[in-house]
Design an enzyme around this catalytic site. Structure first.
Site, mmCIF file in Angstrom:
data_model
loop_
_atom_site.group_PDB
_atom_site.id
_atom_site.type_symbol
_atom_site.label_atom_id
_atom_site.label_comp_id
_atom_site.label_asym_id
_atom_site.label_seq_id
_atom_site.Cartn_x
_atom_site.Cartn_y
_atom_site.Cartn_z
ATOM 1 N N ALA A 9 0.938 -1.224 -0.035
ATOM 2 C CA ALA A 9 -0.136 -0.121 0.040
ATOM 3 C C ALA A 9 0.797 1.202 -0.178
ATOM 4 O O ALA A 9 1.992 1.264 0.517
ATOM 5 C CB ALA A 9 -0.907 0.029 1.377
ATOM 6 N N ARG A 34 -1.202 -9.102 -3.696
ATOM 7 C CA ARG A 34 -2.013 -9.745 -4.666
ATOM 8 C C ARG A 34 -1.172 -10.016 -5.972
ATOM 9 O O ARG A 34 -1.340 -11.135 -6.450
ATOM 10 C CB ARG A 34 -3.161 -8.889 -5.159
ATOM 11 C CG ARG A 34 -4.058 -8.777 -4.202
ATOM 12 C CD ARG A 34 -5.691 -8.065 -4.576
ATOM 13 N NE ARG A 34 -5.021 -6.724 -5.001
ATOM 14 C CZ ARG A 34 -5.749 -5.669 -5.661
ATOM 15 N NH1 ARG A 34 -6.977 -5.961 -6.099
ATOM 16 N NH2 ARG A 34 -5.293 -4.622 -5.878
ATOM 17 N N TYR A 55 -1.755 -13.384 1.082
ATOM 18 C CA TYR A 55 -1.983 -12.897 2.374
ATOM 19 C C TYR A 55 -2.123 -13.954 3.385
ATOM 20 O O TYR A 55 -1.356 -13.797 4.363
ATOM 21 C CB TYR A 55 -3.297 -12.098 2.378
ATOM 22 C CG TYR A 55 -3.440 -11.017 1.509
ATOM 23 C CD1 TYR A 55 -2.312 -10.151 1.012
ATOM 24 C CD2 TYR A 55 -4.564 -10.483 0.956
ATOM 25 C CE1 TYR A 55 -2.117 -9.071 0.232
ATOM 26 C CE2 TYR A 55 -4.732 -9.273 0.080
ATOM 27 C CZ TYR A 55 -3.417 -8.819 -0.253
ATOM 28 O OH TYR A 55 -3.643 -7.395 -0.867
ATOM 29 N N LEU A 71 -4.732 -2.608 3.874
ATOM 30 C CA LEU A 71 -5.752 -3.118 2.608
ATOM 31 C C LEU A 71 -6.927 -2.049 2.538
ATOM 32 O O LEU A 71 -7.150 -1.271 3.458
ATOM 33 C CB LEU A 71 -6.044 -4.448 2.813
ATOM 34 C CG LEU A 71 -4.996 -5.599 2.948
ATOM 35 C CD1 LEU A 71 -5.564 -6.837 3.555
ATOM 36 C CD2 LEU A 71 -4.205 -5.675 1.545
ATOM 37 N N HIS A 76 -10.496 -5.169 5.664
ATOM 38 C CA HIS A 76 -9.929 -4.892 7.010
ATOM 39 C C HIS A 76 -10.434 -6.021 7.995
ATOM 40 O O HIS A 76 -9.583 -6.634 8.755
ATOM 41 C CB HIS A 76 -10.118 -3.359 7.581
ATOM 42 C CG HIS A 76 -9.393 -2.554 6.855
ATOM 43 N ND1 HIS A 76 -9.540 -1.201 7.442
ATOM 44 C CD2 HIS A 76 -8.510 -2.346 6.132
ATOM 45 C CE1 HIS A 76 -8.548 -0.361 6.524
ATOM 46 N NE2 HIS A 76 -8.028 -1.147 5.800
ATOM 47 N N LYS A 94 -7.079 2.462 9.862
ATOM 48 C CA LYS A 94 -8.452 2.749 9.817
ATOM 49 C C LYS A 94 -9.172 3.254 8.371
ATOM 50 O O LYS A 94 -8.468 3.236 7.566
ATOM 51 C CB LYS A 94 -8.292 4.320 10.525
ATOM 52 C CG LYS A 94 -7.402 5.463 10.222
ATOM 53 C CD LYS A 94 -8.243 6.026 8.657
ATOM 54 C CE LYS A 94 -6.982 6.700 8.003
ATOM 55 N NZ LYS A 94 -7.155 6.855 6.742
ATOM 56 N N ARG A 162 -11.069 4.132 -2.967
ATOM 57 C CA ARG A 162 -11.742 4.939 -1.843
ATOM 58 C C ARG A 162 -13.059 5.344 -2.167
ATOM 59 O O ARG A 162 -13.858 5.765 -1.501
ATOM 60 C CB ARG A 162 -11.048 6.044 -1.342
ATOM 61 C CG ARG A 162 -9.802 5.654 -0.508
ATOM 62 C CD ARG A 162 -8.894 6.733 -0.094
ATOM 63 N NE ARG A 162 -7.863 6.955 -1.214
ATOM 64 C CZ ARG A 162 -6.801 7.808 -1.239
ATOM 65 N NH1 ARG A 162 -6.577 8.472 -0.176
ATOM 66 N NH2 ARG A 162 -5.965 8.088 -2.336
#
Length: 325
Positions: A9, A34, A55, A71, A76, A94, A162
């Site tokens: 990330a 991934r 993972y 992630l 999450h 978060k 997002r």
């Protein structure tokens, strides 16, 4: 403490890798993504020794003590639960989960295990946040009448994860979770939603690009949060508390190692204080390490996360939108 990273990330270098170079007793020892090629490139760039194929393989690695979960929001809960089941401590980005029901499931799974599960509200571990909370807790401002918090920044790339419904996207989730958490920290008890309004994407009306909500606080005060990833308010990261004796105003409570301002007016006397120093992520990782070591340094445990996610669900409902899936 040996920690593995789930996903290459964008936030991981600042939130973990660079912080681990400062915090003693922490080694970023493994990564999985991934796309194994991305994981290998990340590992080369940051000096991580082990790359796992999946993972699941990382979570099951017996050489690791903890797992960092940066992630997408919608993953999450799944991978925090998997890490807890594997006996790993977890630092989870978060928002903690997609909704309150998932947060409860994680809290219940972690209860009684002795494992540390920490939601990565990094700002909460900085001296500025401790000062803000202390002003309210110690009654410097008198009875609290109004709390206002905001987290607004521009993200006009509407194909970004997002903004994706199936990954629990939305401005309230990504930006607003900060404002909601900070509102809770500065309130004299848990707020209750009275009104909310969302501005949504044209292509998917379930996804908010901006959210405003009003609250009633214990004791009769009121509150307000403003969050956006795309609105007329391009950049606003502030907190303001008004009490019967004075006012506290904070600019950039989220990353105070960057330019920030803290102003406190009590009984007509105003003073400003400076906060900077180490990044919030360093403070957070140090607290995570110490919590794993048995010290009471976890300020954002699953119980706290359940309360935040419950309030986020209530805001969505008040705005006429469904909680995230």
């Amino acid at each position: 403490m040996r920690i593995g990273v789930l996903g290459a990330a964008r936030i991981a270098p600042a939130a973990l890798v660079r912080a681990a170079a400062v915090v003693g007793g922490v080694e970023v020892a493994a990564i999985a993504a991934r796309d194994r090629g991305r994981a290998e490139a990340f590992a080369r760039r940051h000096g991580i020794a082990t790359v796992h194929d999946s993972y699941a393989a990382l979570v099951d690695d017996p050489s690791l003590d903890a797992v960092y979960v940066p992630l997408p929001n919608g993953l999450h809960a799944r991978w925090t639960l998997a890490a807890v089941a594997a006996g790993k401590h977890v630092l989870c980005e978060k928002p903690f989960t997609s909704n309150a029901a998932q947060a409860v499931s994680v809290r219940d799974a972690a209860a009684g295990t002795g494992l540390v599960v920490m939601e990565a509200f990094h700002y909460r571990y900085h001296p500025l946040a401790r000062r803000m909370a202390g002003v309210v807790r110690e009654g410097d401002l008198g009875a609290i009448e109004r709390v206002e918090t905001s987290m607004c920044f521009p993200l006009p790339r509407f194909g970004d994860i997002r903004y994706q419904w199936d990954l629990a996207g939305g401005a309230l989730m990504d930006a607003g979770c900060y404002a909601v958490h900070c509102l809770r920290m500065l309130s004299p008890g848990e707020p209750s939603v009275t009104w909310a309004r969302a501005r949504t994407l044209r292509r998917d009306r379930r996804i908010d690009r901006a959210m405003t909500a009003e609250f009633v606080l214990p004791g009769g005060g009121t509150g307000r949060i403003q969050a956006s990833m795309w609105s007329s308010t391009l950049l606003r990261i502030r907190a303001r508390v008004v009490g019967t004796r004075g006012t506290m105003s904070v600019f950039n409570y989220a990353t105070p190692q960057l330019p920030s301002r803290f102003s406190l007016t009590v009984d007509g006397r105003r003073r400003r204080e400076r906060f900077g120093g180490e990044p919030t992520y360093v403070h957070q990782l140090r607290a995570f390490r110490d919590a794993v070591g048995g010290r009471p340094t976890n300020l954002t445990p699953p119980d706290d996360s359940v309360r935040t996610m419950t309030l986020i669900d209530a805001i969505y409902s008040a705005a006429g939108l469904p909680p995230r899936p």
